[in-house]
Motif scaffolding. Structure first.
Motif, short mmCIF file in Angstrom:
data_model
loop_
_atom_site.label_atom_id
_atom_site.label_comp_id
_atom_site.label_asym_id
_atom_site.label_seq_id
_atom_site.Cartn_x
_atom_site.Cartn_y
_atom_site.Cartn_z
N LYS A 183 0.83 -1.21 0.00
CA LYS A 183 0.00 0.00 0.00
C LYS A 183 0.86 1.25 0.00
O LYS A 183 0.46 2.30 -0.55
N ARG A 195 -5.03 0.00 -7.66
CA ARG A 195 -5.33 -0.14 -6.23
C ARG A 195 -6.84 -0.25 -6.00
O ARG A 195 -7.63 0.18 -6.83
N ASP A 196 -7.18 -0.79 -4.83
CA ASP A 196 -8.59 -0.83 -4.45
C ASP A 196 -8.96 0.46 -3.73
O ASP A 196 -8.15 1.39 -3.61
N LYS A 198 -9.15 1.17 -0.73
CA LYS A 198 -8.33 1.44 0.45
C LYS A 198 -6.87 1.72 0.11
O LYS A 198 -6.05 1.90 1.00
N ASN A 200 -4.84 -0.42 -1.47
CA ASN A 200 -4.04 -1.63 -1.56
C ASN A 200 -3.84 -2.05 -3.02
O ASN A 200 -4.76 -1.94 -3.84
#
Length: 555
Positions: A183, A195-196, A198, A200
């Motif tokens: 991350k 990334r998602d 959040k 990550n």
């Protein structure tokens, strides 16, 4: 325009090379070649000397009378063409595919995951599972695939899978961990870590971010690299390609090429480009450009740079936002000053500069740099290129001609990208995309290729796409933006004479004129009388390079 060689022209051609005794005559051929001016001409007999250079192309009676005692080979009426040239490919990459997971074939994410799982089971000793060819657009997935998808089928070893355009890689969680991608890992300049919500990493790296994983993948051993080249050369000869431009090579690959050339093992001529202007360039450019090596089988006189990414992964740099994702405009790999510095370094050393540019912002950046650097070094004679030139603003297209920049384009990219290109750039910008007719009408010479292994190396698929603007399945009916199609004469020229011109080799190859190398192919149909929709089905029967047969169908 097509003509038949006149007796006077034949006599003149033969007289100019009279001291050279032809070693071989190919008789009973349905022959086509281009003149230096690009005119298509017919012949039935081809003669070449002991060095493998063309003496004359004419009738059987004329060659027999002029060249008594030569060995005769019967072409049995088959169509004979100059050897075809692919102006943009990746030779070792083509050879690598044979040893990895094939993701070009699966038509869905589940099918791709089954292919990965099957390959992993069949290769339990492979430390890494490597593959090529995935395309989320073709799968109609509506998103990038994820590490979680891969973890469900392979979690005990790292998996690295390259997208079809080689501008994104898909990793499992093990590979992400080995690369140290978390991350907190920042996006590198010119790249993106998907990334998602959040923050990550989800498992896909775009453009320069791919290097984060590539650096931990073991390099192929010398034996593996040679096996890759052997695989690629066999495929290229089978495809009727007697010359290819390798778009970005390493020091190790240059060494292998020279060794193969020294030992007569290059069955396709290679015009290579040094990958970037870093350490590899510093090493390989010590003695300056290598224009010709081992009877013109190898050359190292160009540099390959990258301006931006690819359209499919939205890495291509656009002036305005993507039509189907307004939050991004893609990625320029370098700021203008840094990009120009790379080009300056290569041009100052006397190298042809060939820059990958897909988006209109990428093309604009490179045209601006050429406008500054070509006058600085009086370097127009090097015939600098833009590789792909896919999406170009109408205002920038004429600059190719004004600056003398060669658009190096790949016809099958248009027919492969038709399922997503207009979604990416919208109805207005698509008018300057894959705009072959616009370039040709202004007098630009297009160098055609395939970008193998992104696309198959078969040049007849490229000829089919260039003429019909349809994919192999014949879609869409009537052709995709057919107003930008080429004629067959133009398409043949861009895969022969103009591809040779783009490597400054038009006096050596690209046509079957006296004094040039006898690089030619025999095929199973007359492409000038067959229906255009059959062009892509053409089968190569024999491939000859420098007067030696390097491939014959069936053995």
């Amino acid at each position: 325009m097509r003509t038949t060689l006149t007796p006077a022209a034949l006599a003149l051609a033969f007289t100019a090379l009279a001291p050279a005794q032809a070693q071989t005559v190919i008789d009973h051929a349905n022959g086509y070649t281009l003149t230096a001016a690009g005119t298509l001409q017919r012949f039935t007999s081809l003669a070449f000397d002991a060095q493998g250079k063309v003496v004359v192309a004419g009738s059987e009676a004329q060659t027999a009378a002029a060249l008594p005692g030569a060995k005769h080979v019967d072409a049995q009426g088959k169509t004979l063409l100059p050897g075809l040239i692919d102006a943009h490919g990746h030779v070792f990459g083509l050879g690598e595919i044979a040893s990895g997971v094939d993701l070009f074939t699966p038509t869905s994410l589940p099918a791709a995951l089954r292919a990965v799982a099957d390959f992993a089971r069949a290769h339990p000793k492979n430390a890494w599972i490597i593959g090529n060819g995935w395309n989320q657009e073709a799968w109609k997935l509506g998103r990038f695939p994820t590490a979680a998808d891969l973890d469900a089928v392979v979690s005990d070893r790292p998996v690295l899978l390259r997208r079809v355009d080689v501008h994104a890689t898909w990793l499992n969680s093990t590979a992400l961990a080995m690369a140290g991608i978390t991350k907190d890992t920042p996006d590198p300049a010119g790249g993106k870590i998907e990334r998602d919500a959040k923050g990550n990493p989800t498992g896909v790296l775009v453009d320069s971010a791919m290097a984060l994983a590539d650096k931990v993948v073991p390099l192929p051993t010398p034996a593996q690299a040679r096996a890759m080249l052997d695989n690629a050369l066999a495929l290229l000869a089978k495809s009727g390609l007697t010359s290819v431009h390798d778009a970005g090579i390493s020091v190790a690959e240059d060494g292998i090429y020279r060794d193969y050339a020294d030992h007569g093992k290059l069955t396709t001529r290679v015009y290579a480009m040094i990958a970037d202007t870093g350490a590899a360039f510093d090493e390989l450019s010590k003695d300056g450009p290598l224009a010709s090596y081992a009877n013109d089988t190898y050359a190292l006189a160009a540099v390959k740079l990258f301006s931006d990414g690819a359209l499919g992964s939205r890495g291509a740099a656009l002036i305005a936002p993507y039509s189907d994702m307004p939050s991004t405009r893609g990625l320029l790999f370098q700021q203008n000053a840094a990009m120009q510095a790379k080009m300056d370094k290569a041009m100052k050393a006397g190298y042809q500069v060939n820059v990958h540019a897909i988006g209109d912002a990428g093309n604009h950046q490179i045209l601006d740099a050429y406008a500054q650097l070509i006058p600085k070094y009086n370097a127009g004679a090097l015939r600098h290129r833009i590789e792909h030139a896919q999406v170009v603003t109408p205002e920038d297209i004429p600059r190719f001609k004004t600056l003398g920049i060669i658009p190096s384009m790949q016809p099958t990219h248009a027919t492969s990208d038709q399922n997503m290109a207009e979604q990416r750039v919208g109805h207005e910008r698509i008018k300057g995309a894959y705009a072959w007719r616009t370039f040709l009408d202004q007098g630009s010479r297009i160098a055609c290729g395939s970008d193998f292994p992104v696309e198959p190396p078969d040049p007849f698929e490229g000829l089919h796409a260039a003429v019909t603007r349809q994919n192999a399945a014949g879609a869409p009916a009537g052709g995709w933006y057919k107003n930008q199609a080429m004629t067959l004469d133009e398409a043949l020229r861009c895969f022969t004479l103009d591809a040779a011109y783009a490597a400054r080799q038009e006096n050596l190859i690209g046509s079957l004129e006296p004094g040039k190398w006898a690089d030619f192919i025999l095929i199973d149909r007359d492409i000038f009388t067959a229906p255009p929709e059959q062009l892509g089905k053409t089968v190569v029967l024999q491939t000859w390079m420098g007067g030696k047969r390097v491939y014959k169908k069936g053995g």
